[in-house]
Design a protein around this motif. Structure first.
Motif: not given
Length: 484
Positions: A262, A294-296, A298, A388-391, A394
């Motif tokens: 991120e 990272h989803e932010s 993506y 995408p991933f968030s953590t 993950q």
């Protein structure tokens, strides 16, 4: 000189010198479909002949001074560097390499020869402590004959990285290049080494298909097989070689992950990602197959990578296009199957997905999830899949869920945090703030899991381990006394 005189090897192969075998095949340009030259096609019986020659020549070659073995390899590097355009042209014509890729590969081949020339001169053993009054030492001795089976994608370097160190350490070599790149990955390399003074019989080239490779693996006088290629083929070779108690060094496929954390610079990340996925049409074991973002970042990353893909043309290397052709129709159709199956499963095609002849457009698949073909399979084409991933947990699970473990890139603003993260990732190679494709002759190279049997290439230590045996020797002044 033999290196330049195509008439020396037209319709022939290098088997105790330049000879005809009866059957021939054409080297064909994947860009134009035209015949470039012809070469002799070997049979399993020719593998036996090649081994006869190699076994006989190896004894003398192993007794040659390390200074002379080193000099042959240095001369080969000098010849290649002086006339690098010859091999570059064949890599473009026969392997579909863009000019930049071809130039890069020739540089790697020269580096392997230079490194191997030094390997011939390194210490080859150590003095051991002993509880008895004697000299005790271990030393490395040649295995004898090394069988090398090489692929089409980087045909010259992926052959030479085994040939050069094996020769440096006193072995003879039987090489079976991929039939689609027999000249760039076999005959030209033999011509360079012949010109450099390598004695006849020390290197023999047996062009052919799977039956020739099987004969080489089965040949009992070839104790080591060095194979670079697909994971299914590697498994078959390992099983076949294992029954004969052979050492089989495998460098296999990958579906390599590029991790975009991120805090990464997303514009720079997209540029690195495009290079990692599209270089040489994605036909590299280290190609970035999975982009884990990272989803932010993506949505922005998908947009940037898709824009880059749309602007990269594919065309004949002679046109200067940055991407060349897929090697053949069968491989192109496999690439397209991965794309279509992934879209059918729910992925979103945001660029490419089309082809003309063997020129496949750089392609981007967004919203790829575990279970999709692009996430699970080695694509070996210019296709980038984005997930995408968030953590962090993950992310680690996504990376390690792949059976492959060759190369990973981590892009971040905190390099040390990425260094710590790398300990949790299953991969033979990790590049922090770089994409997944890289190679240097002196660096250890190899993968884990379905990507191969670990580090068997790169640097003196790995090469000595790969192509020699350890021998324990003791010596004392008088015959030992025993109570019998």
């Amino acid at each position: 000189m033999g290196f330049f005189a195509q008439h020396d090897w037209e319709g022939r192969t290098y088997l105790g010198g330049w000879i005809e075998l009866g059957a021939t095949a054409d080297a064909v340009s994947p860009s134009t479909g035209e015949s470039l030259a012809s070469f002799a096609v070997a049979s399993p019986a020719d593998v036996e002949t090649a081994t006869d020659l190699a076994v006989s020549a190896q004894r003398t070659w192993a007794s040659t001074s390390p200074e002379e073995r080193s000099a042959v390899l240095r001369r080969a590097a000098a010849i290649l560097e002086d006339q690098r355009g010859v091999l570059e042209r064949w890599l473009q014509d026969e392997a579909g390499s863009a000019p930049g890729k071809a130039a890069f590969e020739v540089g790697l081949v020269a580096s392997e020869l230079h490194l191997a020339s030094a390997t011939a001169m390194v210490p080859y053993g150590q003095v051991l402590r002993s509880g008895r009054p004697r000299l005790s030492l271990s030393r490395r001795v040649p295995v004898g004959v090394v069988g090398v089976i090489s692929p089409f994608n980087f045909p010259a370097i992926l052959a030479m990285r085994s040939i050069a160190p094996a020769l440096a350490l006193g072995n003879a070599v039987v090489l079976k290049p991929d039939p689609r790149t027999t000249i760039a990955g076999g005959l030209l390399l033999a011509a360079v080494l012949e010109e450099a003074g390598l004695p006849v019989g020390v290197l023999n080239v047996v062009p052919g298909g799977t039956e020739v490779g099987a004969a080489l693996v089965d040949e009992p006088r070839v104790p080591v097989i060095s194979f670079t290629g697909s994971t299914p083929a590697g498994r078959a070779i390992a099983e076949r070689g294992g029954r004969l108690l052979k050492r089989v060094h495998l460098e296999l496929g990958g579906n390599n992950a590029l991790v975009v954390l991120e805090d990464a610079d997303v514009e720079a990340a997209a540029s690195a990602g495009a290079w990692g996925s599209f270089l040489h049409q994605g036909q590299i074991c280290m190609t970035t197959g999975r982009h884990l973002v990272h989803e932010s970042l993506y949505d922005r990353y998908v947009a940037l990578l898709s824009e880059k893909a749309a602007r990269i043309p594919a065309g004949p290397p002679a046109s200067g296009a940055p991407l060349g052709p897929i090697i053949d129709a069968g491989q192109r159709d496999k690439v397209h199957s991965v794309v279509t199956r992934s879209v059918d499963a729910g992925a979103r095609l945001t660029a490419g997905g089309t082809y003309e002849a063997l020129f496949y457009a750089p392609s981007v698949l967004a919203d790829v999830a575990p279970g999709h073909a692009a996430f699970e399979e080695e694509i070996f084409g210019p296709v980038a899949s984005i997930t995408p991933f968030s953590t962090t947990d993950q992310l680690v699970q996504l990376v390690n869920s792949s059976p492959y473990g060759l190369s990973i890139g981590i892009l971040t603003g905190d390099a040390y945090a990425a260094f710590e993260l790398a300990e949790r990732l299953s991969s033979g190679i990790v590049h922090i703030n770089d994409q997944t494709v890289d190679d240097e002759a002196q660096a250890p190279f190899g993968g884990v899991g379905a990507s191969g049997t670990g580090v068997r290439f790169g640097g003196h230590e790995a090469n000595i381990e790969a192509f020699t045996e350890t021998q324990w020797v003791t010596m004392q002044a008088r015959i030992a006394e025993y109570p019998f």
